[in-house]
Design a protein around this motif. Structure first.
Motif, PDB file in Angstrom:
ATOM      1  N   ARG A  66      -8.538   0.548 -11.021  1.00 18.84           N
ATOM      2  CA  ARG A  66      -9.447   1.297 -10.159  1.00 18.84           C
ATOM      3  C   ARG A  66     -10.851   1.393 -10.749  1.00 18.84           C
ATOM      4  O   ARG A  66     -11.750   1.925 -10.128  1.00 18.84           O
ATOM      5  CB  ARG A  66      -8.906   2.706  -9.923  1.00 18.84           C
ATOM      6  CG  ARG A  66      -7.595   2.718  -9.159  1.00 18.84           C
ATOM      7  CD  ARG A  66      -7.198   4.137  -8.799  1.00 18.84           C
ATOM      8  NE  ARG A  66      -6.996   4.959  -9.992  1.00 18.84           N
ATOM      9  CZ  ARG A  66      -6.799   6.271  -9.955  1.00 18.84           C
ATOM     10  NH1 ARG A  66      -6.811   6.894  -8.810  1.00 18.84           N
ATOM     11  NH2 ARG A  66      -6.599   6.947 -11.072  1.00 18.84           N
ATOM     12  N   SER A 113       5.414   7.499 -10.424  1.00 19.04           N
ATOM     13  CA  SER A 113       4.137   8.192 -10.350  1.00 19.04           C
ATOM     14  C   SER A 113       4.300   9.610 -10.863  1.00 19.04           C
ATOM     15  O   SER A 113       5.301  10.271 -10.592  1.00 19.04           O
ATOM     16  CB  SER A 113       3.621   8.225  -8.907  1.00 19.04           C
ATOM     17  OG  SER A 113       2.470   9.055  -8.811  1.00 19.04           O
ATOM     18  N   THR A 164      -3.903   5.681   0.097  1.00 19.01           N
ATOM     19  CA  THR A 164      -5.223   5.105   0.331  1.00 19.01           C
ATOM     20  C   THR A 164      -5.837   4.517  -0.936  1.00 19.01           C
ATOM     21  O   THR A 164      -6.646   3.588  -0.865  1.00 19.01           O
ATOM     22  CB  THR A 164      -6.169   6.179   0.900  1.00 19.01           C
ATOM     23  OG1 THR A 164      -6.185   7.305   0.009  1.00 19.01           O
ATOM     24  CG2 THR A 164      -5.692   6.621   2.271  1.00 19.01           C
ATOM     25  N   ASP A 165      -5.460   5.057  -2.089  1.00 16.77           N
ATOM     26  CA  ASP A 165      -6.028   4.562  -3.346  1.00 16.77           C
ATOM     27  C   ASP A 165      -4.967   4.056  -4.312  1.00 16.77           C
ATOM     28  O   ASP A 165      -5.206   3.971  -5.517  1.00 16.77           O
ATOM     29  CB  ASP A 165      -6.851   5.659  -4.022  1.00 16.77           C
ATOM     30  CG  ASP A 165      -6.013   6.881  -4.376  1.00 16.77           C
ATOM     31  OD1 ASP A 165      -4.882   6.975  -3.853  1.00 16.77           O
ATOM     32  OD2 ASP A 165      -6.488   7.709  -5.171  1.00 16.77           O
ATOM     33  N   ALA A 166      -3.783   3.734  -3.803  1.00 13.13           N
ATOM     34  CA  ALA A 166      -2.696   3.243  -4.667  1.00 13.13           C
ATOM     35  C   ALA A 166      -2.086   2.005  -4.028  1.00 13.13           C
ATOM     36  O   ALA A 166      -1.566   2.062  -2.903  1.00 13.13           O
ATOM     37  CB  ALA A 166      -1.634   4.325  -4.854  1.00 13.13           C
ATOM     38  N   ARG A 167      -2.151   0.902  -4.744  1.00 12.69           N
ATOM     39  CA  ARG A 167      -1.677  -0.371  -4.205  1.00 12.69           C
ATOM     40  C   ARG A 167      -0.969  -1.166  -5.292  1.00 12.69           C
ATOM     41  O   ARG A 167      -1.403  -1.188  -6.455  1.00 12.69           O
ATOM     42  CB  ARG A 167      -2.844  -1.170  -3.641  1.00 12.69           C
ATOM     43  CG  ARG A 167      -2.571  -2.644  -3.442  1.00 12.69           C
ATOM     44  CD  ARG A 167      -3.698  -3.370  -2.735  1.00 12.69           C
ATOM     45  NE  ARG A 167      -3.641  -3.181  -1.289  1.00 12.69           N
ATOM     46  CZ  ARG A 167      -4.067  -4.080  -0.404  1.00 12.69           C
ATOM     47  NH1 ARG A 167      -4.607  -5.205  -0.815  1.00 12.69           N
ATOM     48  NH2 ARG A 167      -3.984  -3.857   0.882  1.00 12.69           N
ATOM     49  N   THR A 199       4.073  11.309  -0.344  1.00 12.67           N
ATOM     50  CA  THR A 199       3.237  10.124  -0.230  1.00 12.67           C
ATOM     51  C   THR A 199       4.071   8.876  -0.009  1.00 12.67           C
ATOM     52  O   THR A 199       3.615   7.908   0.612  1.00 12.67           O
ATOM     53  CB  THR A 199       2.379   9.960  -1.500  1.00 12.67           C
ATOM     54  OG1 THR A 199       1.636  11.158  -1.728  1.00 12.67           O
ATOM     55  CG2 THR A 199       1.421   8.790  -1.385  1.00 12.67           C
ATOM     56  N   SER A 245      -2.335   5.918 -11.067  1.00 13.68           N
ATOM     57  CA  SER A 245      -1.466   6.812 -10.303  1.00 13.68           C
ATOM     58  C   SER A 245      -0.074   6.238 -10.146  1.00 13.68           C
ATOM     59  O   SER A 245       0.854   6.962  -9.792  1.00 13.68           O
ATOM     60  CB  SER A 245      -2.079   7.069  -8.924  1.00 13.68           C
ATOM     61  OG  SER A 245      -2.291   5.843  -8.240  1.00 13.68           O
ATOM     62  N   ASP A 301       0.848  -1.194   0.000  1.00 14.03           N
ATOM     63  CA  ASP A 301       0.000   0.000   0.000  1.00 14.03           C
ATOM     64  C   ASP A 301       0.879   1.238   0.000  1.00 14.03           C
ATOM     65  O   ASP A 301       1.708   1.423   0.894  1.00 14.03           O
ATOM     66  CB  ASP A 301      -0.906   0.008   1.232  1.00 14.03           C
ATOM     67  CG  ASP A 301      -1.990  -1.054   1.143  1.00 14.03           C
ATOM     68  OD1 ASP A 301      -2.346  -1.438   0.016  1.00 14.03           O
ATOM     69  OD2 ASP A 301      -2.467  -1.500   2.204  1.00 14.03           O
ATOM     70  N   THR A 304     -11.829   3.144 -13.279  1.00 15.69           N
ATOM     71  CA  THR A 304     -12.124   4.404 -13.964  1.00 15.69           C
ATOM     72  C   THR A 304     -10.980   4.747 -14.883  1.00 15.69           C
ATOM     73  O   THR A 304      -9.834   4.415 -14.623  1.00 15.69           O
ATOM     74  CB  THR A 304     -12.336   5.557 -12.956  1.00 15.69           C
ATOM     75  OG1 THR A 304     -11.129   5.746 -12.217  1.00 15.69           O
ATOM     76  CG2 THR A 304     -13.479   5.236 -11.995  1.00 15.69           C
TER      77      THR A 304
END
Length: 314
Positions: A101, A147, A46-49, A154, A109, A43, A103
């Protein structure tokens, strides 16, 4: 009754990583993570794994078909209604990936640049287990990602999850510097019918200091730069007019000398005759035509100008 089973204990240790930024793009960040163990996910935000190449299935343990109940006076055997299960991890793809994701608005990302480690043979599962596996897979002990949307901060820490439930660890990522911009300058030293000799010079754009790592490719030739940032390449075939070249640095995730690539184009001088040959041609021409011109003029003079009309008549 007793049973024994071979187990392997995995721990997340010797983990770490590095982060680089890019002189050419302040929004771009590169990160290398060394998970320190076989891992199922990393991880980053929160939205990148990052997802490892392992997947999981549950299957009942062999045996346990009959339940035996004993009292002081009797033993009863019945079909067991409860059977223990085990969770199995299997590699289902060659390399790690990034889960979609769902979308397409902003694109991913994170982008995986490379994952490396031991290459191993994939397992063979029983026919009853309908899960696709791979013949060969990379047990990635290191992974490099890039990224262009996540802030560099981050990546101060990432969370590594092992393949055992509940096994995770926060890994600190060290700042390792900036990938510096470079400049390539090509110069044609010599050009003839048999080939072209090209000199390449690579420097840092900001300081003009020589770049001493990586290599230069021109046409089908390649040469490493020396301690002065120079390389000389001999092209066996002469291009028509232009020579294109590029500087190729070591990948930022594999080196401490952080440089970006660069390109340049040089013109080959046209095939004009050499000055000495031109002078020789003029002299030969004069030696050929001067006697003839004098003879014609003399004949016209003797004829009183009636031959060519060149002699002035009184």
């Amino acid at each position: 009754m007793s049973d024994s089973q071979h187990t392997v204990v995995t721990r997340i240790d010797a983990s770490g990583g590095k982060r680089v930024t890019f002189e050419s793009d302040e929004n771009r960040t590169g990160v290398v993570v060394h998970p320190g163990s076989t891992w199922s996910a990393i991880d980053v935000a929160t939205d990148a794994r990052l997802r490892g190449n392992w997947r999981f299935y549950a299957a009942a343990v062999d045996g346990w078909h009959t339940m035996v109940t004993r009292t002081k006076t009797e033993t009863t055997r019945t079909n067991s209604s409860v059977r223990p299960t085990q969770i199995h991890a299997v590699p289902t793809q060659e390399r790690p990936d990034i889960p979609s994701r769902g979308t397409d608005d902003d694109g991913p990302s994170l982008v995986i640049e490379e994952a490396w480690g031991s290459t191993r043979n994939g397992p063979t599962l029983p026919e009853a287990i309908d899960i696709p596996t791979v013949d060969r897979y990379v047990d990635a002990t290191s992974i490099a990602v890039q990224s262009e949307g996540l802030p560099a901060a981050t990546f101060d820490e990432v969370t590594v999850h092992g393949i055992v439930r509940g096994q995770s660890q926060t890994v600190s990522i060290d700042d390792d510097g900036t990938v510096r911009e470079t400049k390539l300058n090509l110069t044609v030293l010599e050009a003839n019918s048999s080939g072209v000799l090209v000199q390449a010079r690579v420097t840092e754009t900001a300081t003009d200091e020589p770049v001493t790592s990586g290599h230069v490719e021109v046409a089908n030739q390649s040469a490493a730069v020396n301690a002065s940032g120079m390389a000389v390449l001999e092209l066996e075939e002469r291009p028509s007019l232009l020579v294109d070249g590029q500087y190729i640095p070591a990948e930022w995730w594999r080196t401490d000398q952080l440089y970006s690539g660069a390109e340049d184009r040089a013109k080959i001088p046209p095939k004009y005759p050499e000055f000495q040959k031109i002078v020789q041609l003029v002299l030969v021409t004069l030696l050929w035509f001067l006697p003839v011109s004098l003879a014609v003029y003399g004949f016209d003079y003797l004829s009183g100008g009636t031959f060519l009309g060149l002699t002035h008549q009184q």
